[in-house]
Structures are given as C-alpha cells and as structure tokens.
Design a protein around this motif. Sequence first.
Motif, mmCIF file in Angstrom:
data_model
loop_
_atom_site.group_PDB
_atom_site.id
_atom_site.type_symbol
_atom_site.label_atom_id
_atom_site.label_comp_id
_atom_site.label_asym_id
_atom_site.label_seq_id
_atom_site.Cartn_x
_atom_site.Cartn_y
_atom_site.Cartn_z
ATOM 1 N N ASN A 119 0.821 -1.143 0.165
ATOM 2 C CA ASN A 119 0.089 -0.069 -0.199
ATOM 3 C C ASN A 119 0.853 1.316 -0.059
ATOM 4 O O ASN A 119 0.436 2.400 -0.418
ATOM 5 C CB ASN A 119 -0.938 -0.029 1.040
ATOM 6 C CG ASN A 119 -1.923 -0.950 1.201
ATOM 7 O OD1 ASN A 119 -2.100 -1.546 0.065
ATOM 8 N ND2 ASN A 119 -2.883 -1.176 1.949
ATOM 9 N N ILE A 174 2.383 1.868 -3.700
ATOM 10 C CA ILE A 174 1.227 2.524 -4.565
ATOM 11 C C ILE A 174 1.339 4.121 -4.353
ATOM 12 O O ILE A 174 1.279 4.839 -5.061
ATOM 13 C CB ILE A 174 -0.111 1.963 -4.345
ATOM 14 C CG1 ILE A 174 -0.064 0.433 -4.759
ATOM 15 C CG2 ILE A 174 -1.045 2.562 -4.930
ATOM 16 C CD1 ILE A 174 -1.484 -0.250 -4.224
ATOM 17 N N ALA A 175 1.332 4.430 -3.018
ATOM 18 C CA ALA A 175 1.337 5.609 -2.496
ATOM 19 C C ALA A 175 2.559 6.415 -2.767
ATOM 20 O O ALA A 175 2.636 7.917 -2.824
ATOM 21 C CB ALA A 175 0.677 5.930 -1.158
ATOM 22 N N ARG A 200 -8.400 11.397 5.142
ATOM 23 C CA ARG A 200 -7.150 10.905 5.951
ATOM 24 C C ARG A 200 -7.402 10.720 7.391
ATOM 25 O O ARG A 200 -6.514 10.432 8.416
ATOM 26 C CB ARG A 200 -5.945 12.038 5.686
ATOM 27 C CG ARG A 200 -5.518 11.661 4.337
ATOM 28 C CD ARG A 200 -4.494 12.879 4.042
ATOM 29 N NE ARG A 200 -4.044 12.985 2.628
ATOM 30 C CZ ARG A 200 -3.039 12.234 2.115
ATOM 31 N NH1 ARG A 200 -2.304 11.408 2.924
ATOM 32 N NH2 ARG A 200 -2.619 12.121 0.727
ATOM 33 N N ASN A 239 -6.565 1.724 5.026
ATOM 34 C CA ASN A 239 -6.847 3.008 4.519
ATOM 35 C C ASN A 239 -5.985 4.041 4.331
ATOM 36 O O ASN A 239 -5.666 5.050 4.578
ATOM 37 C CB ASN A 239 -7.767 3.889 5.840
ATOM 38 C CG ASN A 239 -9.326 3.066 5.659
ATOM 39 O OD1 ASN A 239 -9.959 3.292 4.703
ATOM 40 N ND2 ASN A 239 -9.747 2.219 6.637
ATOM 41 N N PRO A 281 -3.251 6.200 2.368
ATOM 42 C CA PRO A 281 -3.663 6.963 1.362
ATOM 43 C C PRO A 281 -3.017 6.367 0.156
ATOM 44 O O PRO A 281 -2.045 6.070 0.272
ATOM 45 C CB PRO A 281 -3.388 8.287 1.859
ATOM 46 C CG PRO A 281 -3.018 8.320 3.262
ATOM 47 C CD PRO A 281 -2.637 6.859 3.875
ATOM 48 N N ARG A 282 -3.575 6.732 -1.047
ATOM 49 C CA ARG A 282 -3.513 6.453 -2.310
ATOM 50 C C ARG A 282 -2.174 7.223 -2.876
ATOM 51 O O ARG A 282 -1.617 6.882 -3.991
ATOM 52 C CB ARG A 282 -4.399 6.222 -3.537
ATOM 53 C CG ARG A 282 -5.417 5.517 -2.987
ATOM 54 C CD ARG A 282 -5.210 3.903 -2.360
ATOM 55 N NE ARG A 282 -5.178 3.033 -3.809
ATOM 56 C CZ ARG A 282 -5.062 1.826 -3.927
ATOM 57 N NH1 ARG A 282 -4.871 1.344 -2.682
ATOM 58 N NH2 ARG A 282 -4.942 1.122 -4.684
ATOM 59 N N GLU A 283 -2.129 8.520 -2.195
ATOM 60 C CA GLU A 283 -1.020 9.421 -2.654
ATOM 61 C C GLU A 283 -0.281 10.072 -1.695
ATOM 62 O O GLU A 283 -1.007 10.200 -0.470
ATOM 63 C CB GLU A 283 -1.471 10.162 -3.939
ATOM 64 C CG GLU A 283 -2.696 10.853 -3.505
ATOM 65 C CD GLU A 283 -3.664 11.529 -4.787
ATOM 66 O OE1 GLU A 283 -4.147 12.492 -4.461
ATOM 67 O OE2 GLU A 283 -3.366 10.792 -5.773
#
Length: 227
Positions: free
Chosen positions: A13, A16-17, A142, A217, A219-221
Amino acid sequence: MNSVYRMADIDENLRIAGLRPLDVLVVGGTGAGKSSTLNTLFQREVAKVGNEGEPETMSVNSVRLNNLMRFWDTPGLGDNVYKDKGYAKELVNVLYRECTISDKQYGLIDTVLVILDGSGRDLGTTYKLLNEVIVPNIQTDRILIAINQADVAMKGRHWNETWDCPDNVLHEFLEQKAASVQSRIREATGVNVVKPVYYSAERNYNVEKLLDMIIDNIPRERRQLKM
Ligand SMILES: Nc1nc2c(ncn2[C@@H]2O[C@H](COP(=O)(O)OP(=O)(O)O)[C@@H](O)[C@H]2O)c(=O)[nH]1
Ligand SMILES: [Mg+2]
C-alpha cells in the motif's frame, strides 16, 4: 502486536502511494488512551501513560513501529482553555510540517488517528478537536476514528474475564456505539469517516483491528500541502 504484522500489505500500500514510512498523527482528549495504545502496539513502553487525570504526554514525540510506520504521540485536549490553545497550535504546526522527497515538498503527516474514550459519553471535546483543528487542516479521507477502553464501555460490566473479551451484551453495545459515533461525527462535522474500530489498549483486545483500519486506509498518494 507483532511489528511484522501484515508487513507485506503495508509495504504494497505504501508503494502505491509512494510513501515511506506512513506517518500517523495520534490525537484525542486527555486520558483517551493515546499513549497506552502506542505502548500496546509496540509491546513496550514507548510513551508515558498518565494517571488520575495527570496527562503525561507534554509534547509531540514520534516512534517507529518498523521501517514502514511511524506514530506521533501528542498531548491531550481538554485540560483547560489556555493549554488547549497551545495544543491546537502545536497540532496545526505538525499538520503543516513538510518533508522533501526527490526535491518535492509534501505534508509529513499522512493519516490522523483520533482516539476516543469509549467509557465516556461526552464526545464534545472530540467534535471540537475535529472541527477546529483537524478538518480545516487535512483532507477528511485521511481522518480515522478509534474507540478505546472497550473493556469499560459499560463500566466494566459484561467484560468476560476468562476470555478477556466482551460478552454478547457488551459486544452488541460496542457495535452500536461505533455506528452511533460514526453518524454523530457526520452530523457534527460533516465528515464521513469509516466505521470506527473499538478496542482496548489495556486488555490488548482488537488492537489488530485498529492496525487493520490504518493499513486498509493508507492514502493512495502523498499529501499535497499547497493546492
Ligand atoms: N480500562 C482501560 N483503561 C485504559 C485503557 N487505555 C488506557 N487506559 C487508562 O487511561 C489512562 C490514560 O491513558 P493514557 O494512555 O495516558 O491517555 P492519553 O492521555 O490519551 O495518552 C491511564 O490510566 C490508562 O491506564 C483501556 O483500554 N482500558
Ligand atoms: Mg499521552
């Protein structure tokens, strides 16, 4: 909690972020159990725990769970107005702390974990904290909410001492509490948080659920401070 718990998921994860480590700011009223939660997560005393309403955490300190997650412990809100102003300022400062990655500036804090005392009825301090300090200064997706002290949510009744977990009555009560906290936060702050996790730092109950919520959860970025 084991420091290699779901390490591969966290790693994936974060990849990815483009994050590393994940920086989690831990906030909440004095005595909610922020420091106790960190001690339980880390399985050793990384944060000083207060007693009898004497807060122990006086400033913001960070601890790393492994090289993938870092938690920032903070003093509590709700002692007095004067100190609360200082606390709010300190939190805002941390929320705007920057980090530099490949010559670009990002927000240091990725996720805010708000800890509630599950034995108390008053959510006012937490709404105030969310409305005045957290929501205006970080993207609302967030923000995560967790309810601690599940063991004493019904004043210590319905805790199964043999299994060190809630009995059916307390379990049902905690489920309802989580749902009602979620909807009351939506009403009071306008924020749609994911369903809060309930746990007990002292009894080491459901602490892996707390970590699951954080991991699931991520964050994706990276966090942009200037928009
Ligand atoms: N019964 C119970 N007490 C807890 C739990 N977590 C923390 N406490 C107690 O609550 C008090 C405040 O804890 P602390 O971690 O210092 O809270 P903080 O001010 O949010 O950092 C201490 O006396 C802890 O032992 C819990 O899950 N269950
Ligand atoms: Mg503390």
